[in-house]
Design a protein around this motif. Structure first.
Motif, PDB file in Angstrom:
ATOM      1  N   ARG A   3      -5.467  -8.064  28.970  1.00  0.00           N
ATOM      2  CA  ARG A   3      -5.760  -6.811  28.868  1.00  0.00           C
ATOM      3  C   ARG A   3      -6.499  -5.911  29.625  1.00  0.00           C
ATOM      4  O   ARG A   3      -7.513  -6.551  29.868  1.00  0.00           O
ATOM      5  CB  ARG A   3      -6.253  -6.406  27.171  1.00  0.00           C
ATOM      6  CG  ARG A   3      -5.570  -5.038  26.422  1.00  0.00           C
ATOM      7  CD  ARG A   3      -6.043  -5.040  25.158  1.00  0.00           C
ATOM      8  NE  ARG A   3      -7.433  -5.441  24.747  1.00  0.00           N
ATOM      9  CZ  ARG A   3      -8.513  -4.464  24.562  1.00  0.00           C
ATOM     10  NH1 ARG A   3      -8.150  -3.156  24.894  1.00  0.00           N
ATOM     11  NH2 ARG A   3      -9.370  -5.074  24.187  1.00  0.00           N
ATOM     12  N   GLU A   4      -6.203  -4.664  29.903  1.00  0.00           N
ATOM     13  CA  GLU A   4      -6.858  -3.932  30.957  1.00  0.00           C
ATOM     14  C   GLU A   4      -7.220  -2.583  30.454  1.00  0.00           C
ATOM     15  O   GLU A   4      -6.742  -1.929  29.620  1.00  0.00           O
ATOM     16  CB  GLU A   4      -5.960  -3.552  32.192  1.00  0.00           C
ATOM     17  CG  GLU A   4      -6.945  -2.957  33.165  1.00  0.00           C
ATOM     18  CD  GLU A   4      -6.167  -3.020  34.567  1.00  0.00           C
ATOM     19  OE1 GLU A   4      -6.638  -2.151  35.470  1.00  0.00           O
ATOM     20  OE2 GLU A   4      -5.054  -3.630  34.628  1.00  0.00           O
ATOM     21  N   VAL A  67     -11.376  -8.991  29.306  1.00  0.00           N
ATOM     22  CA  VAL A  67     -10.590  -7.917  29.795  1.00  0.00           C
ATOM     23  C   VAL A  67     -10.515  -7.676  31.252  1.00  0.00           C
ATOM     24  O   VAL A  67     -11.918  -7.856  31.869  1.00  0.00           O
ATOM     25  CB  VAL A  67     -10.739  -6.649  28.830  1.00  0.00           C
ATOM     26  CG1 VAL A  67     -10.386  -6.854  27.672  1.00  0.00           C
ATOM     27  CG2 VAL A  67     -12.062  -5.831  29.274  1.00  0.00           C
TER      28      VAL A  67
END
Length: 272
Positions: A3-4, A67
Motif C-alpha cells: 500500500r502507498e 507501506v
C-alpha cells in the motif's frame, strides 16, 4: 504491491537508530516510522526490510504493516538539525514506512516472557534471513498489546552486499549465542519442521515482487530487477532447507525482576 501513502507532516527523528528514521504522519491519517532512502545504509537496507518483514508476516510472525512512503522533503523544513535536513533532502520520493505502534515498549529479555515455541520460530526466522541485529543488547522487538512484534530488519540478508560471495557467505553457521531469545530455550529444529515447508518458491516470489524496481536497478552483475529477485529467492530457498542444522545457541544473562513501575503490567500479563 505494498500500500502507498504520502507524508504530510514530519513529526520527529528517532535518533536511537543508526539510520535516523523519522516519525511522519501520512495522508491516510496514520503515523509511520519512515526508513529513508538517503540514509547511509542505502537502498539495500530498505530491500532487506521489505523481504524480511513480509516473509515474517506470511510465516505468521508479528510485524508492523509496511507501506511505500512518498516523502517530500519540504514537509521537514522545520527540523533544526542540519544533518537530518541533509538526510531528508536526499530522500525525496519513494521510501519505506512502518506502522507506528503507539504505547509500545522496547522488548527486554530480562523482563518479558516469551513462550519457547514462539522463541523457536523467531530464532529460526532470524537464522533464515541472516539477521545480525537481534541480540539481547539490542533486541529490535517491541511489546504491544502484550504481544512481541519484530522490527528493524535492515541489517538482515547481509550477503546481498557482495553477490559474488553470497553463496559462500550464506553457507556459514548462524551464531545465535547472543540472540535476545536464547534464554527461552528455542528449538530451531522444531521451528524448521513447522515453517521451512512454507517457504516455497511461490511464497518467495510473492515477497520479492513487493520490492520496488527502482531499488533493484543497476545492481552489479544483474541485467534486470527480476534477476536480482531470483537471486534472493534462490538463497532463501536453499537456507530454509537446512539452516536449523547450522544454528549455534548459548545462554544469555539470567532473568532479573522488572522495575517497580512495570511490575503490575508484567504480573497482570503472566496471570493470563
Amino acid at each position: 504491491m505494498l500500500r502507498e501513502v504520502t507524508g504530510i507532516r514530519y513529526v520527529t527523528p528517532l535518533r536511537e537508530g543508526g539510520s535516523v528514521p523519522g516519525v511522519v504522519e501520512a495522508d491516510d491519517l496514520g503515523t509511520y516510522v519512515v526508513k529513508f532512502s538517503g540514509a547511509a545504509q542505502g537502498r539495500k537496507a530498505l530491500i532487506a526490510e521489505v523481504i524480511a518483514g513480509e516473509l515474517a508476516r506470511r510465516l505468521e510472525l508479528r510485524v508492523p504493516e509496511l507501506v511505500r512512503f512518498d516523502f517530500d522533503p519540504v514537509i521537514g523544513l522545520g527540523e533544526p538539525d542540519q544533518e537530518i535536513q541533509d538526510l531528508l533532502k536526499a530522500s525525496g520520493g519513494l521510501n519505506l514506512g512502518m506502522d507506528f505502534l503507539p504505547g509500545s515498549l522496547g522488548f527486554d529479555p530480562l523482563v518479558f516472557e516469551v513462550e519457547s515455541a514462539e522463541a523457536s520460530r523467531i530464532v529460526w526466522f532470524d537464522a533464515l534471513i541472516g539477521n545480525v541485529d537481534r541480540s539481547w543488547r539490542n533486541p529490535n522487538m517491541l511489546v504491544w498489546h502484550r504481544n512481541v512484534w519484530l522490527i528493524d530488519h535492515g541489517a538482515s540478508l547481509v550477503w546481498h552486499h557482495n553477490w559474488k560471495t553470497a553463496a559462500a557467505f550464506s553457507a556459514r553457521p548462524y551464531d545465535a549465542s547472543d540472540h535476545a531469545l536464547t534464554r527461552f530455550s528455542p528449538d530451531p529444529a522444531a521451528a524448521a519442521a513447522e515453517l521451512a515447508p512454507r517457504v516455497t518458491e511461490e511464497l518467495l516470489a510473492e515477497v520479492t515482487a513487493l520490492v520496488p524496481d527502482e531499488w533493484l536497478v543497476d545492481e552489479p552483475g544483474f541485467d534486470t530487477p527480476d534477476n536480482v529477485r531470483r537471486a534472493y529467492r534462490e538463497l532463501l530457498a536453499a537456507r530454509a532447507v537446512d539452516i536449523h542444522q547450522r544454528i549455534t545457541t548459548g545462554r544469555a544473562p539470567e532473568k532479573q525482576p522488572p522495575p517497580e513501575w512495570l511490575r503490575p503490567w508484567v504480573e497482570g500479563k503472566n496471570a493470563k
